[in-house]
Design a protein around this motif. Sequence first.
Motif, short mmCIF file in Angstrom:
data_model
loop_
_atom_site.label_atom_id
_atom_site.label_comp_id
_atom_site.label_asym_id
_atom_site.label_seq_id
_atom_site.Cartn_x
_atom_site.Cartn_y
_atom_site.Cartn_z
N ASN A 110 37.92 36.73 35.80
CA ASN A 110 37.60 37.17 34.43
C ASN A 110 36.15 37.67 34.34
OD1 ASN A 110 39.93 36.94 32.78
ND2 ASN A 110 39.73 34.71 32.79
N SER A 111 35.24 36.99 35.03
CA SER A 111 33.83 37.41 34.98
C SER A 111 33.65 38.75 35.68
CB SER A 111 32.94 36.35 35.62
OG SER A 111 33.09 36.30 37.02
N LYS B 139 35.01 41.42 33.29
CA LYS B 139 34.14 41.56 32.12
C LYS B 139 32.94 42.45 32.45
CE LYS B 139 31.89 38.80 28.55
NZ LYS B 139 31.67 37.42 28.03
N HIS B 140 32.48 42.40 33.70
CA HIS B 140 31.28 43.13 34.08
C HIS B 140 31.59 44.28 35.04
CE1 HIS B 140 29.27 39.98 31.99
NE2 HIS B 140 29.62 39.06 32.87
N SER C 147 25.80 42.08 27.93
CA SER C 147 26.31 40.71 27.80
C SER C 147 25.31 39.72 28.35
CB SER C 147 27.64 40.59 28.56
OG SER C 147 28.05 39.25 28.62
#
Length: 571
Positions: free
Chosen positions: A300-301, A304-305, A280
Amino acid sequence: MPRLVSDVWKHFTPAINDDGKTMYMCNYCTKQYVKNATKLQVHLTKCKNATLYQSSQEPLFCHTMEDHSQKNADECLARAVYATGSPLMLSENVYWKRCFNVICPGYSPPNRDALSTHLLEAEFNRVQGKVKETIEKADSVAVISEGWSNVQGYGIINYIVSTPLPLVFKTTDKKDNTHTSTYIADELKAVINDIGPQKVFAVVTDSAANMKAAWAQVEEAYPHITPIGCTAHGLNLLIKDIMSLQTMETLYKTAKQVVQDVRSKEEMAATYSKKNTKKSNSTLKLPCNTGWAGVVTMYNSLLKHKESLQEMARSQSVDIEISIRKILLDDVFWERVVRNLTLLSPIASAIDQIEGEDAVLSDVLRLFADLKDKISMALPSALLLNTEESAVVRFVEMCGEFCIKPIHAAAYMLDPKHIGKQILSGEQINSAYYVISTLSHHLNLDEGKVLASLAKFSTKQGLWNGDGIWQSCQHISPYTWWKGLCASEALSPIASVILQIPPTSAASVRHRAFFGKTQTKVGNSLTNNRVEKLVAIRANLNLFEPGTELGSSTQLQSDTKEEMDIKSESE
């Protein structure tokens, strides 16, 4: 008789060399000379670039401008400087001077003093004249007010008039930063009186104690005006209240520490970046200091990772603190992040919706009803203590008390999109009737005819009997629907007034962004009065471009970025 000034000087720009000596640089090449008109003219006859310029059929030494052309050019340049937030010293820059000379050697651009005095005053008066004209043509308006501190520490309060097009009407500053409720109420009443009390139907503010205290004084002076709280502000503070709970705060601090460590420690950041780039282009996000909705962005970040972070934590070649490594590999930590997001995400989503360009006052009640349902569903699995769950319910109720007033119920009742989707309680229905009756008296309408019109609207009779008129409301705003298609109905003036009231003070976000770009921490030598005029010009110039979308003709891409930055911090 005075000696005539040679035209040759128009083709050279003065510049200071490294020795502090004034030299004259050719506008067509890079050669510099001392002050000597004869030598400069000899150079022009030999300069190849100047020869090319002359061959384009532009006379080399006869460029002159008449007074009216000079004045018009000055006004156009000043307007361009103000519209783009360019430095007032722009025209004194050596390269800009050269540019102006190439375009028109006979034009002498205004200096910084002119741009900051009589040209600024003239443009400000021109723009504000258009603002007053637009307000005078409006049937009804709302006043949006928001306060903050500028880079000099002065308290700033801005007043925006929604017609519904948002117009910067006035900005005040107070050096001692003591904005009492009485001071704010007096300022609001002064603005209302300047506009015309009969035209103002609502005041939209944030939830600052002094603002809320001023509401009562405004209502007492003008019974027909409804002060309402900015819904986005209220929802942002709801997240803040929820995050104050110990369970939520503990996870927040842990997650923030993880993000800070990965971002700040060189080896970890490099390793993470290398692993993450393959999957990403996004990065870990930190919330801003005051924008509590940013917590959702951070969570959320992280999710996501998650895979990249855990892969890095398992690597023995990366020097990670034991505590951070344990957190990244702890399934309970990640489960809590997911559960917290389930609770917080609906609030952040509601903020985005109500700050949207198409958001209207009638959306608030529906949005809040949906939000309460989603929070009720998320609470049992949020991993909170029983006392904390009860506190969340209490926070939601407090938020509703700030965000929802009788006028919101009236707006929901009058929005054609919500016909047949009634969610109003009996108390809210009665309060909506009271608002409609009060406004009918203020507008000198026959209350009986107004309520009869409301009855026909609610039951789809008369004008509202066909399907076409209901289908049309899906393509236009409810304000336009009432104003354009239902103007013959007695209820139309009241519906138009209520449905054009903005649900938030989002219009002030752009205004604050302009302030931030005009008066920065590095360059804050401008007086507050000049800053306020520059911002008002920049914000209101779109009035002279009616054929374009709001702001598109005068707003830069950098303005949009600044606006987003301010939006994340405004609450």
